[in-house]
Design a protein around this motif. Structure first.
Motif, PDB file in Angstrom:
ATOM      1  N   THR A 157      45.112  47.808  -3.132  1.00 42.49           N
ATOM      2  CA  THR A 157      45.043  48.243  -4.376  1.00 42.49           C
ATOM      3  C   THR A 157      46.007  47.093  -5.543  1.00 42.49           C
ATOM      4  O   THR A 157      45.255  46.849  -6.442  1.00 42.49           O
ATOM      5  CB  THR A 157      45.725  49.513  -4.578  1.00 42.49           C
ATOM      6  N   LEU A 158      46.973  46.761  -5.000  1.00 46.43           N
ATOM      7  CA  LEU A 158      47.616  45.676  -6.021  1.00 46.43           C
ATOM      8  C   LEU A 158      46.882  44.567  -5.884  1.00 46.43           C
ATOM      9  O   LEU A 158      46.718  43.956  -7.182  1.00 46.43           O
ATOM     10  CB  LEU A 158      48.970  45.559  -5.215  1.00 46.43           C
ATOM     11  N   GLN A 159      46.468  44.127  -4.834  1.00 45.90           N
ATOM     12  CA  GLN A 159      45.452  42.731  -4.947  1.00 45.90           C
ATOM     13  C   GLN A 159      44.209  43.269  -5.950  1.00 45.90           C
ATOM     14  O   GLN A 159      44.028  42.152  -6.760  1.00 45.90           O
ATOM     15  CB  GLN A 159      44.997  42.447  -3.774  1.00 45.90           C
ATOM     16  N   GLY A 160      43.570  44.474  -6.097  1.00 47.75           N
ATOM     17  CA  GLY A 160      42.665  44.742  -6.899  1.00 47.75           C
ATOM     18  C   GLY A 160      43.226  44.731  -8.293  1.00 47.75           C
ATOM     19  O   GLY A 160      42.346  44.059  -9.304  1.00 47.75           O
ATOM     20  N   LEU A 161      44.349  45.377  -8.539  1.00 46.15           N
ATOM     21  CA  LEU A 161      44.893  45.281  -9.883  1.00 46.15           C
ATOM     22  C   LEU A 161      45.232  43.705 -10.668  1.00 46.15           C
ATOM     23  O   LEU A 161      44.588  43.546 -11.571  1.00 46.15           O
ATOM     24  CB  LEU A 161      46.116  45.844  -9.942  1.00 46.15           C
ATOM     25  N   CYS A 162      45.686  42.903  -9.621  1.00 48.26           N
ATOM     26  CA  CYS A 162      45.625  41.433  -9.957  1.00 48.26           C
ATOM     27  C   CYS A 162      44.541  40.815 -10.230  1.00 48.26           C
ATOM     28  O   CYS A 162      44.237  40.208 -11.246  1.00 48.26           O
ATOM     29  CB  CYS A 162      46.537  40.816  -8.976  1.00 48.26           C
ATOM     30  N   HIS A 163      43.705  41.201  -9.591  1.00 43.47           N
ATOM     31  CA  HIS A 163      42.283  40.667  -9.546  1.00 43.47           C
ATOM     32  C   HIS A 163      41.699  41.089 -10.964  1.00 43.47           C
ATOM     33  O   HIS A 163      40.980  40.228 -11.530  1.00 43.47           O
ATOM     34  CB  HIS A 163      40.984  40.888  -8.391  1.00 43.47           C
ATOM     35  N   GLY A 164      41.740  42.034 -11.319  1.00 40.32           N
ATOM     36  CA  GLY A 164      41.078  42.789 -12.633  1.00 40.32           C
ATOM     37  C   GLY A 164      41.827  42.227 -13.610  1.00 40.32           C
ATOM     38  O   GLY A 164      41.248  41.952 -14.784  1.00 40.32           O
ATOM     39  N   ILE A 165      43.191  42.184 -13.473  1.00 44.00           N
ATOM     40  CA  ILE A 165      43.895  41.229 -14.533  1.00 44.00           C
ATOM     41  C   ILE A 165      43.523  40.038 -14.933  1.00 44.00           C
ATOM     42  O   ILE A 165      43.268  39.550 -16.180  1.00 44.00           O
ATOM     43  CB  ILE A 165      45.463  41.241 -14.553  1.00 44.00           C
ATOM     44  N   LEU A 166      43.226  39.124 -13.987  1.00 41.88           N
ATOM     45  CA  LEU A 166      42.740  37.794 -13.886  1.00 41.88           C
ATOM     46  C   LEU A 166      41.229  37.536 -14.341  1.00 41.88           C
ATOM     47  O   LEU A 166      40.746  36.487 -14.631  1.00 41.88           O
ATOM     48  CB  LEU A 166      43.296  37.139 -12.603  1.00 41.88           C
ATOM     49  N   ALA A 167      40.481  38.602 -14.098  1.00 41.37           N
ATOM     50  CA  ALA A 167      39.031  38.420 -14.206  1.00 41.37           C
ATOM     51  C   ALA A 167      38.463  37.752 -15.361  1.00 41.37           C
ATOM     52  O   ALA A 167      37.315  37.045 -15.261  1.00 41.37           O
ATOM     53  CB  ALA A 167      38.372  39.759 -13.974  1.00 41.37           C
ATOM     54  N   PHE A 195      48.737  34.360  -9.147  1.00 39.82           N
ATOM     55  CA  PHE A 195      47.620  35.266  -8.642  1.00 39.82           C
ATOM     56  C   PHE A 195      46.616  34.465  -8.306  1.00 39.82           C
ATOM     57  O   PHE A 195      45.965  35.130  -7.079  1.00 39.82           O
ATOM     58  CB  PHE A 195      47.035  36.071  -9.938  1.00 39.82           C
ATOM     59  N   LYS A 196      46.385  33.025  -8.423  1.00 41.39           N
ATOM     60  CA  LYS A 196      45.186  32.546  -7.917  1.00 41.39           C
ATOM     61  C   LYS A 196      45.411  32.143  -6.662  1.00 41.39           C
ATOM     62  O   LYS A 196      44.610  31.775  -6.114  1.00 41.39           O
ATOM     63  CB  LYS A 196      45.033  31.173  -8.817  1.00 41.39           C
ATOM     64  N   GLN A 197      46.693  32.345  -6.169  1.00 41.78           N
ATOM     65  CA  GLN A 197      47.003  32.129  -4.530  1.00 41.78           C
ATOM     66  C   GLN A 197      46.336  33.068  -3.607  1.00 41.78           C
ATOM     67  O   GLN A 197      46.165  32.284  -2.561  1.00 41.78           O
ATOM     68  CB  GLN A 197      48.504  32.121  -4.328  1.00 41.78           C
ATOM     69  N   PHE A 198      46.015  34.146  -4.176  1.00 44.81           N
ATOM     70  CA  PHE A 198      45.226  35.183  -3.182  1.00 44.81           C
ATOM     71  C   PHE A 198      44.228  35.931  -3.798  1.00 44.81           C
ATOM     72  O   PHE A 198      43.653  36.889  -3.303  1.00 44.81           O
ATOM     73  CB  PHE A 198      46.506  36.359  -2.768  1.00 44.81           C
ATOM     74  N   ILE A 199      43.719  35.157  -4.822  1.00 38.77           N
ATOM     75  CA  ILE A 199      42.422  36.004  -5.689  1.00 38.77           C
ATOM     76  C   ILE A 199      41.522  34.846  -6.017  1.00 38.77           C
ATOM     77  O   ILE A 199      41.893  33.819  -6.450  1.00 38.77           O
ATOM     78  CB  ILE A 199      42.824  36.545  -7.101  1.00 38.77           C
ATOM     79  N   LYS A 200      40.379  35.065  -5.535  1.00 38.23           N
ATOM     80  CA  LYS A 200      39.157  34.298  -5.867  1.00 38.23           C
ATOM     81  C   LYS A 200      38.266  34.941  -6.501  1.00 38.23           C
ATOM     82  O   LYS A 200      37.765  35.773  -6.167  1.00 38.23           O
ATOM     83  CB  LYS A 200      38.732  33.610  -4.291  1.00 38.23           C
ATOM     84  N   LEU A 201      37.998  34.403  -7.923  1.00 39.03           N
ATOM     85  CA  LEU A 201      37.223  34.906  -8.948  1.00 39.03           C
ATOM     86  C   LEU A 201      35.587  34.610  -8.566  1.00 39.03           C
ATOM     87  O   LEU A 201      35.216  33.464  -8.041  1.00 39.03           O
ATOM     88  CB  LEU A 201      37.354  34.540 -10.358  1.00 39.03           C
ATOM     89  N   GLU A 202      34.882  35.615  -8.513  1.00 42.97           N
ATOM     90  CA  GLU A 202      33.215  35.496  -8.611  1.00 42.97           C
ATOM     91  C   GLU A 202      32.927  34.426  -9.600  1.00 42.97           C
ATOM     92  O   GLU A 202      31.987  33.614  -9.556  1.00 42.97           O
ATOM     93  CB  GLU A 202      32.514  36.607  -8.469  1.00 42.97           C
ATOM     94  N   ASN A 203      33.626  34.633 -10.802  1.00 39.97           N
ATOM     95  CA  ASN A 203      33.011  33.777 -12.098  1.00 39.97           C
ATOM     96  C   ASN A 203      33.565  32.320 -11.730  1.00 39.97           C
ATOM     97  O   ASN A 203      34.497  31.846 -12.121  1.00 39.97           O
ATOM     98  CB  ASN A 203      33.427  34.435 -13.205  1.00 39.97           C
ATOM     99  N   GLU A 204      32.933  31.542 -11.389  1.00 41.24           N
ATOM    100  CA  GLU A 204      33.206  30.006 -11.228  1.00 41.24           C
ATOM    101  C   GLU A 204      33.805  29.416 -12.459  1.00 41.24           C
ATOM    102  O   GLU A 204      34.628  28.618 -12.466  1.00 41.24           O
ATOM    103  CB  GLU A 204      32.125  29.410 -10.542  1.00 41.24           C
TER     104      GLU A 204
END
Length: 300
Positions: A109-119, A175-184
């Motif tokens: 859930t935490l990873q998802g939160l960080c992903h959403g913030i960075l999206a 955040f980018k250390q453990f999150i990879k965005l689909e939007n290139e």
């Protein structure tokens, strides 16, 4: 229906195999440690356990067990410490299996939160304060990566009630250390914005270390040098290296084990003890090995 039954049987069998393997390892560790001495023949038994269960290496928690065994042996970490750390890890797996499933869910859930913030590539004040609130409501994760480091970073950012662009960029870099965005396109934008930002040593940011008469303990596998040489450097600077954490320990040097996703056990037994002592009022500073090595290099 047959396929469902077969799949259920596989899951059940895998769980049984995992439990059996962990129990066998726990027994080996208990047997080795009965006389409070560890020799090379006994250590070879640990190596054989790794070979026997190598087919499970990609599963939690076996990747942690096997990586730790191999790295501790190759980096000459004291055998007694290796046995104690592994036994601690067995107890974690055995005693809190259900709890770790819940922890895994919350960490996801935490990873998802960080992903959403960075999206969208933008981190707002509200997002930072809301994330900090979520972290404060989930302190049961406080010995797990990445909660521990995110919490430390967020507290340093919000402590003065002001958030600047440099701090936003630091968060993006983390955040980018453990999150990879689909939007290139946004991913490239973030890579460009954070190209010159280095993330390290969030155990304690910019640690101020005093050596004279202070006690130092090391945990984990060091990437720079080895324990023996680092302990010698500590002695040269007037410090006292020790093998275990006590109430008298001033600094815990955390080795970079090369696997930041070691969420099953965080950094290990010594870090858990250090955090427990800190909660009870004892001053123990946790320092990432890279930061500590930089300090030592400047002084020697």
């Amino acid at each position: 229906m047959n396929n469902i039954n077969e799949q259920s049987l596989k899951i059940f069998t895998a769980k049984a195999q995992a439990d059996k393997a962990i129990n066998s390892l726990k027994g080996i560790l208990l047997g080795i440690n009965l006389d409070n001495e560890v020799n090379e023949i006994e250590i070879n038994e640990l190596r054989k356990w790794v070979v026997t269960h190598n087919h499970m290496i990609h599963r939690n928690p076996f990747n942690e067990f096997m990586t730790y065994i191999e790295e501790t042996l190759s980096n000459k970490i004291p055998p007694i410490e290796t046995i104690a750390d592994l036994y601690w890890l067995c107890q974690k797996y055995e005693g809190d299996n259900y709890y770790y499933n819940a922890v895994t869910t919350d960490l996801q859930t935490l990873q998802g939160l960080c992903h959403g913030i960075l999206a969208d590539g933008i981190i707002t004040d509200k997002e930072i304060y809301d994330l900090n609130q979520w972290l404060s409501e989930n302190e049961h994760l406080n010995t797990y990566y990445p909660y521990d480091e995110i919490r430390s970073l967020l507290l340093s950012i919000v402590s003065d009630n002001k958030i600047n662009d440099e701090e936003r960029t630091l968060l993006k870099a983390y955040f980018k250390q453990f999150i990879k965005l689909e939007n290139e396109e946004i991913q490239k934008q973030i890579e460009s914005e954070t190209a010159n930002v280095t993330i390290s040593g969030l155990c304690t940011s910019e640690p101020n270390v005093s050596f004279d008469g202070k006690t130092f303990c090391i945990t984990g596998v060091l990437k720079r040098g080895n324990r023996e040489s680092l302990q010698n450097d500590i002695r040269k600077l007037g410090g006292v290296p020790t093998e275990s954490i006590t109430k008298k320990t001033d600094y815990l040097i955390v080795g970079d084990n090369g696997n930041p996703a070691w969420a099953f056990s965080c950094y290990g037994r010594k870090v858990e003890k250090a955090l427990s002592l800190r909660k009870n009022g004892h001053t123990i500073t946790l320092i990432h090995e890279f930061d500590f090595a930089d300090i030592v290099d400047e002084l020697i």
